[in-house]
Design a protein around this motif. Structure first.
Motif, short mmCIF file in Angstrom:
data_model
loop_
_atom_site.label_atom_id
_atom_site.label_comp_id
_atom_site.label_asym_id
_atom_site.label_seq_id
_atom_site.Cartn_x
_atom_site.Cartn_y
_atom_site.Cartn_z
N ASP A 83 45.44 40.32 50.02
CA ASP A 83 46.44 40.92 49.44
C ASP A 83 46.14 41.84 48.42
O ASP A 83 46.64 42.81 48.21
CB ASP A 83 47.46 39.82 48.90
CG ASP A 83 48.74 40.35 48.41
OD1 ASP A 83 49.63 40.89 49.10
OD2 ASP A 83 49.19 39.97 47.07
N ALA A 84 45.25 41.18 47.41
CA ALA A 84 44.82 41.87 46.43
C ALA A 84 43.94 43.31 46.72
O ALA A 84 44.18 44.43 46.16
CB ALA A 84 44.12 40.98 45.45
N TYR A 85 43.27 43.18 47.70
CA TYR A 85 42.44 44.08 48.44
C TYR A 85 43.50 45.36 48.63
O TYR A 85 43.32 46.49 48.49
CB TYR A 85 41.59 43.87 49.47
CG TYR A 85 41.18 45.07 50.29
CD1 TYR A 85 40.35 46.03 49.74
CD2 TYR A 85 41.58 45.27 51.47
CE1 TYR A 85 39.96 47.16 50.42
CE2 TYR A 85 41.23 46.50 52.45
CZ TYR A 85 40.34 47.15 51.74
OH TYR A 85 40.10 48.48 52.54
N GLU A 86 44.59 44.90 49.34
CA GLU A 86 45.53 45.90 50.00
C GLU A 86 46.12 46.73 48.93
O GLU A 86 46.51 47.77 49.03
CB GLU A 86 46.34 45.07 51.10
CG GLU A 86 47.43 46.11 51.78
CD GLU A 86 46.81 47.33 52.47
OE1 GLU A 86 47.10 48.31 52.73
OE2 GLU A 86 45.54 46.99 53.07
N ARG A 87 46.58 45.92 47.91
CA ARG A 87 47.26 46.67 46.90
C ARG A 87 46.41 47.33 45.96
O ARG A 87 46.55 48.56 45.91
CB ARG A 87 47.91 45.49 45.84
CG ARG A 87 49.03 44.78 46.53
CD ARG A 87 49.91 43.71 45.49
NE ARG A 87 48.65 42.60 45.45
CZ ARG A 87 48.54 42.08 44.28
NH1 ARG A 87 49.12 42.46 42.99
NH2 ARG A 87 47.63 41.01 44.18
N GLY A 88 45.03 47.12 45.86
CA GLY A 88 44.11 47.89 45.46
C GLY A 88 43.79 49.33 46.06
O GLY A 88 43.81 50.40 45.56
N ARG A 89 43.76 48.89 47.45
CA ARG A 89 43.54 50.31 48.45
C ARG A 89 44.73 51.12 48.22
O ARG A 89 44.37 52.52 48.37
CB ARG A 89 43.38 49.75 49.73
CG ARG A 89 42.93 50.81 50.86
CD ARG A 89 43.08 50.24 52.32
NE ARG A 89 44.63 49.86 52.59
CZ ARG A 89 45.61 50.98 52.78
NH1 ARG A 89 45.31 52.40 52.61
NH2 ARG A 89 46.80 50.52 52.96
N VAL A 90 45.88 50.91 48.20
CA VAL A 90 46.72 51.69 47.88
C VAL A 90 46.68 52.58 46.58
O VAL A 90 46.75 53.71 46.57
CB VAL A 90 48.27 51.22 47.91
CG1 VAL A 90 49.47 51.74 47.66
CG2 VAL A 90 48.54 50.44 49.48
N ILE A 91 46.31 51.84 45.55
CA ILE A 91 46.19 52.50 44.47
C ILE A 91 44.87 53.31 44.44
O ILE A 91 45.10 54.40 43.82
CB ILE A 91 45.83 51.55 43.15
CG1 ILE A 91 46.96 50.67 42.84
CG2 ILE A 91 45.08 52.15 41.86
CD1 ILE A 91 46.89 49.30 42.00
#
Length: 152
Positions: A94-102
């Motif tokens: 989840d953290a990776y996915e939110r980071g990827r969007v950023i």
């Protein structure tokens, strides 16, 4: 033209911008990069360190932070008892996915300052350099120690 200065300036400014943006999801650029490489496929700590351009010590410290926060875990490799695989937890995914969007947003903002033609040429040029003469990151190559001669 001072290529070293230009590349350093772009790299520093982009990394600083990414760091500020990733702080929104409480990730450092290094933590994001480790999660990214671990999420792609099962990899050892050493493989991720190489892909992320991190030295061994920095990789261990970064991975310690991720495991302490429950975002990743180390598991023994089934093929090499000395190696540890890095597994991304559900919270880490989840953290990776939110980071990827950023990261995508910041990348678009930065590259959006270039025309479509310049952008394509810039990215192609960087990919050619990284895939060619600059393929091996210098920051992960072992340091050469100065030999001390007897009698000095």
């Amino acid at each position: 033209m001072d290529l070293s200065f230009l590349l350093n300036q772009v790299s520093y400014a982009f990394a600083a911008r990414l760091a500020d943006a990733l702080a929104e999801v409480e990730l450092s650029v290094r933590e994001y990069c480790v999660l990214w490489k671990a999420a792609e496929q099962p990899r050892t700590q050493a493989e991720i360190a190489t892909l992320a351009g991190l030295d061994k010590t920095t990789m261990v410290v970064t991975l310690d932070r991720l495991t302490d926060r429950g975002l990743a875990q180390r598991t023994p490799s089934p093929t090499d008892r000395r190696a540890r695989l890095v597994d991304v937890t559900d919270a880490g995914a989840d953290a990776y996915e939110r980071g990827r969007v950023i990261v995508e947003r910041v990348t678009e903002e930065v590259l959006g300052t270039l025309s479509a033609t310049d952008r394509a040429a810039f990215v192609r040029g960087l990919e050619a350099l990284v895939g060619g003469t600059l393929a091996e990151p210098s920051h992960v190559r072992p340091e050469r120690r100065k030999e001390i001669r007897a009698g000095r």
